[in-house]
Design an enzyme around this catalytic site. Sequence first.
Site, PDB file in Angstrom:
ATOM      1  N   ASP A  88       0.815  -1.137   0.009  1.00  0.00           N
ATOM      2  CA  ASP A  88       0.146   0.091   0.061  1.00  0.00           C
ATOM      3  C   ASP A  88       0.789   1.264   0.219  1.00  0.00           C
ATOM      4  OD1 ASP A  88       0.818  -0.508   2.514  1.00  0.00           O
ATOM      5  OD2 ASP A  88      -0.931  -0.884   3.680  1.00  0.00           O
TER       6      ASP A  88
ATOM      7  N   ASN B 178      -7.383  -3.026  14.140  1.00  0.00           N
ATOM      8  CA  ASN B 178      -8.824  -3.384  14.109  1.00  0.00           C
ATOM      9  C   ASN B 178      -9.058  -4.510  12.704  1.00  0.00           C
ATOM     10  OD1 ASN B 178      -7.996  -2.179  11.422  1.00  0.00           O
ATOM     11  ND2 ASN B 178      -9.587  -0.867  11.462  1.00  0.00           N
TER      12      ASN B 178
ATOM     13  N   HIS C  11      -7.293  -4.949  10.108  1.00  0.00           N
ATOM     14  CA  HIS C  11      -6.991  -4.624   8.507  1.00  0.00           C
ATOM     15  C   HIS C  11      -5.815  -5.361   8.264  1.00  0.00           C
ATOM     16  CE1 HIS C  11      -4.763  -0.384   9.311  1.00  0.00           C
ATOM     17  NE2 HIS C  11      -3.959  -1.324   9.117  1.00  0.00           N
TER      18      HIS C  11
ATOM     19  N   GLU D 271      -9.751  -2.272   4.936  1.00  0.00           N
ATOM     20  CA  GLU D 271     -10.485  -1.644   6.541  1.00  0.00           C
ATOM     21  C   GLU D 271     -11.382  -2.601   6.597  1.00  0.00           C
ATOM     22  OE1 GLU D 271      -9.015  -0.103   8.554  1.00  0.00           O
ATOM     23  OE2 GLU D 271      -8.343   2.038   8.094  1.00  0.00           O
TER      24      GLU D 271
HETATM   25  C1  GLP Z   1      -0.521   0.442   8.499  1.00  0.00           C
HETATM   26  C2  GLP Z   1      -0.066  -0.341   7.304  1.00  0.00           C
HETATM   27  C3  GLP Z   1      -0.335  -1.920   7.560  1.00  0.00           C
HETATM   28  C4  GLP Z   1       0.142  -2.340   8.923  1.00  0.00           C
HETATM   29  C5  GLP Z   1      -0.416  -1.657  10.030  1.00  0.00           C
HETATM   30  C6  GLP Z   1       0.306  -2.339  11.308  1.00  0.00           C
HETATM   31  O1  GLP Z   1      -1.855   0.646   8.703  1.00  0.00           O
HETATM   32  N1  GLP Z   1      -0.869  -0.167   6.319  1.00  0.00           N
HETATM   33  O2  GLP Z   1       0.082  -2.540   6.577  1.00  0.00           O
HETATM   34  O3  GLP Z   1       0.131  -3.575   8.916  1.00  0.00           O
HETATM   35  O4  GLP Z   1      -0.330  -0.147   9.930  1.00  0.00           O
HETATM   36  O5  GLP Z   1       1.356  -1.456  11.782  1.00  0.00           O
HETATM   37  P1  GLP Z   1       2.522  -1.632  12.813  1.00  0.00           P
HETATM   38  O6  GLP Z   1       3.064  -2.823  12.336  1.00  0.00           O
HETATM   39  O7  GLP Z   1       3.252  -0.545  13.053  1.00  0.00           O
HETATM   40  O8  GLP Z   1       1.640  -2.141  14.226  1.00  0.00           O
END
Ligand code: GLP
Length: 246
Positions: free
Chosen positions: A68, A136, A138, A143
């Site tokens: 993304d 959440n 995702h 989402e």
């Molecule tokens: C963002 C990314 C996700 C990731 C999530 C969790 O929203 N788009 O791909 O999995 O954060 O992030 P973290 O690993 O910092 O908890």
Amino acid sequence: MFTIIIKENTQEMAVAAFEVLREVLDKKPNAVLGLATGSSPIGLYRKMIEDHKQTGRSYKDVVTFNLDEYVHIERNHPQSYYTFMKEHLFDHIDIDLANVHIPNGNAADFDIEVKRYEDELNKFHVDLQVMGIGSNGHIGFNEPGTPFTALTHVEALKESTRNDNARFFASIDDVPTHAVTMGIASIMKAKKILLLASTSYKAKAIAAMIHGPITENCPASILANHPDVVVIVDKAAASLIADEKY
Ligand code: GLP
């Protein structure tokens, strides 16, 4: 199908994650890797860099696709996912940037951009998709409520996600409201998935993913239908997984 590996801390998680990746790269030096941002994969990227420096393993034939990118963010913005990947991985290994794919967050026309990205992805077959999970549930930026059939698309970010990511920006108002993300159907095409999560903040999402039900309210729950998902978690993130199951 989930294979669940529970580790003491993020250092041990990174070692275990690199083992999974190494197996793929040993068999196929020109592997196609799906990559992710966020704090969860950083330890794995460190191990990749360490291994590259110590063993000389080459990434010049590896192809990558990131999950993304934020919408309306310059490629060289400090918080773009392009910058994140350069800082945490690409600048430290011998990857050919021509083989790197990250959605263009500054596209003039996002209808064209999402189709271009999905078409490019379909020219390859991801051998290993690395990912984290949102609090959440995702995956990528899909989402809760995103159809499981979704391909690469623009997603409106939930307030909870914007709040989670606000720590990287000067203020919540600076956090982008939208992102381009591979869809759930795009992600499910990967041959193997490696999902990393740590801290108790992720425990609910991990339990919902593993225990089900499979529902669009928890995007990660669809991974139960994938044939090969390795989940590496620390004890805190695993704290709500029922012991008797694993
Ligand atoms: C963002 C990314 C996700 C990731 C999530 C969790 O929203 N788009 O791909 O999995 O954060 O992030 P973290 O690993 O910092 O908890």
